[in-house]
Write a protein that holds these residues in place. Structure first.
Motif, PDB file in Angstrom:
ATOM      1  N   ARG A  36       0.826  -1.203   0.000  1.00 43.40           N
ATOM      2  CA  ARG A  36       0.000   0.000   0.000  1.00 43.40           C
ATOM      3  C   ARG A  36       0.866   1.260   0.000  1.00 43.40           C
ATOM      4  NH1 ARG A  36      -3.973  -1.954   4.808  1.00 43.40           N
ATOM      5  NH2 ARG A  36      -1.978  -2.874   5.494  1.00 43.40           N
ATOM      6  N   GLY A  37       0.632   2.119  -0.972  1.00 46.00           N
ATOM      7  CA  GLY A  37       1.478   3.280  -1.171  1.00 46.00           C
ATOM      8  C   GLY A  37       0.889   4.569  -0.657  1.00 46.00           C
ATOM      9  N   TYR A  38      -0.016   4.503   0.328  1.00 53.13           N
ATOM     10  CA  TYR A  38      -0.643   5.701   0.867  1.00 53.13           C
ATOM     11  C   TYR A  38      -0.538   5.696   2.390  1.00 53.13           C
ATOM     12  CZ  TYR A  38      -4.310   2.122   1.018  1.00 53.13           C
ATOM     13  OH  TYR A  38      -5.008   0.941   1.195  1.00 53.13           O
ATOM     14  N   LEU A  39      -0.581   6.880   2.975  1.00 59.18           N
ATOM     15  CA  LEU A  39      -0.514   7.025   4.424  1.00 59.18           C
ATOM     16  C   LEU A  39      -1.776   6.454   5.056  1.00 59.18           C
ATOM     17  CD1 LEU A  39       1.018   8.148   6.886  1.00 59.18           C
ATOM     18  CD2 LEU A  39      -0.199  10.319   6.527  1.00 59.18           C
ATOM     19  N   ARG A  40      -1.561   5.665   6.104  1.00 63.15           N
ATOM     20  CA  ARG A  40      -2.680   5.035   6.815  1.00 63.15           C
ATOM     21  C   ARG A  40      -2.658   5.421   8.292  1.00 63.15           C
ATOM     22  NH1 ARG A  40      -1.796   0.075   7.536  1.00 63.15           N
ATOM     23  NH2 ARG A  40       0.296  -0.109   6.645  1.00 63.15           N
ATOM     24  N   ARG A  41      -3.851   5.550   8.864  1.00 62.42           N
ATOM     25  CA  ARG A  41      -4.027   5.753  10.305  1.00 62.42           C
ATOM     26  C   ARG A  41      -5.326   5.087  10.747  1.00 62.42           C
ATOM     27  NH1 ARG A  41      -3.109  11.980   9.637  1.00 62.42           N
ATOM     28  NH2 ARG A  41      -0.823  12.117   9.662  1.00 62.42           N
TER      29      ARG A  41
END
Length: 275
Positions: A136-141
């Motif tokens: 996954r190439g996106y910021l996760r929270r």
């Protein structure tokens, strides 16, 4: 002199400058080099082998040097920028100002954790995650989604009351201030905050989330506060200890700095109020 400020007290211009400097480091590739360094030490620092950045007495001086280098990188973009700190004993919810769209952006969406707003969202196109633990190439929270609560001030005070800096076996089983602050024992301060944020912050590539720097600036501030409460308690171990960095041992990856060199922060920065 660099002054690190509580993020809750930053002006709109200070927030913008901090964000712009982060984005500039990301574009240059310098930011991802810090992520790579941190992940390498997370993977190599083990209880039973050589350990420098984590699970060891040098957890605090190692991260102090790491933050100083990162702060200097930000200042190479904008000399007015300093690292803010996040007092997670006060700003305890996903509604706190640091998670606003004009600063770090908010939590991730339920189905995949993707941060949907702010300058570090996938939609912004400015924050691709290239140092990854998965595809996954996106910021996760997932702010607070797993039922974990952020540490309270009374829990912090209970850790600050511990008089010994560290103790054998000098790893995640140790009973001392460092290990209780790091979070492997007791009320669990530092580690719990990583878990509360979730996403990349719960992995070795945690600096992918810019909140990493604000979190560790507050951990650093707590180390200063502990030192003020216990001025006669030295960094331990002092000498001759296998697999960990003694007081005057050199810390990788720099090999030109020791824990002793990092005990006084004032040549490098101060905080906006006494710790």
């Amino acid at each position: 002199m660099t002054v690190r400020k509580n993020q809750a007290l930053l002006t709109a211009d200070e927030k913008r400058r901090f964000v712009d400097a982060l984005l500039a480091l990301k574009r240059s590739g310098a930011y991802d080099a810090f992520v790579t360094t941190h992940n390498g030490f997370i993977m190599s620092d083990t209880d039973g082998g050589p350990r420098v950045g984590h699970r060891s007495p040098s957890f605090l001086p190692w991260h102090r040097r790491f933050l100083i280098e990162f702060e200097q990188a930000l200042q190479s973009v904008d000399p007015s920028v300093s690292l803010p700190y996040w007092d997670w004993t006060a700003d305890r919810t996903a509604a706190s100002s640091l998670w606003a769209a004009d600063f770090l952006g908010g939590t991730g969406r339920a189905r995949d954790g993707q941060v949907m707003d702010g300058p570090f969202s996938a939609a912004s196109g400015a924050w691709p995650i290239t140092v990854r633990v998965d595809g996954r190439g996106y910021l996760r929270r997932a702010l607070g989604a797993n039922g974990v609560q952020l540490p309270t001030r009374s829990e912090v005070d209970s850790v600050l009351a511990i008089p010994a800096y560290d103790a054998p076996p000098w790893n995640s089983a140790s009973d001392g201030f460092r290990n209780h602050l790091e979070g492997w024992r007791g009320v669990n301060l530092h580690n719990r905050v990583h878990v509360w944020v979730g996403g990349q912050m719960a992995t070795g590539v945690s600096p992918n989330d810019p909140v990493f720097w604000l979190h560790h600036a507050f951990v650093d501030r707590l180390w200063i506060e502990w030192g003020e409460r216990h001025p006669d308690s030295p960094y331990l171990p002092a000498i001759g200890t296998a697999d960990v960095v003694d007081l005057r041992g050199t810390m990788r990856p720099w090999d030109d700095v020791t824990p002793a060199d990092m005990l006084d922060h004032t040549p490098h920065y101060t905080y906006d109020s006494a710790a």
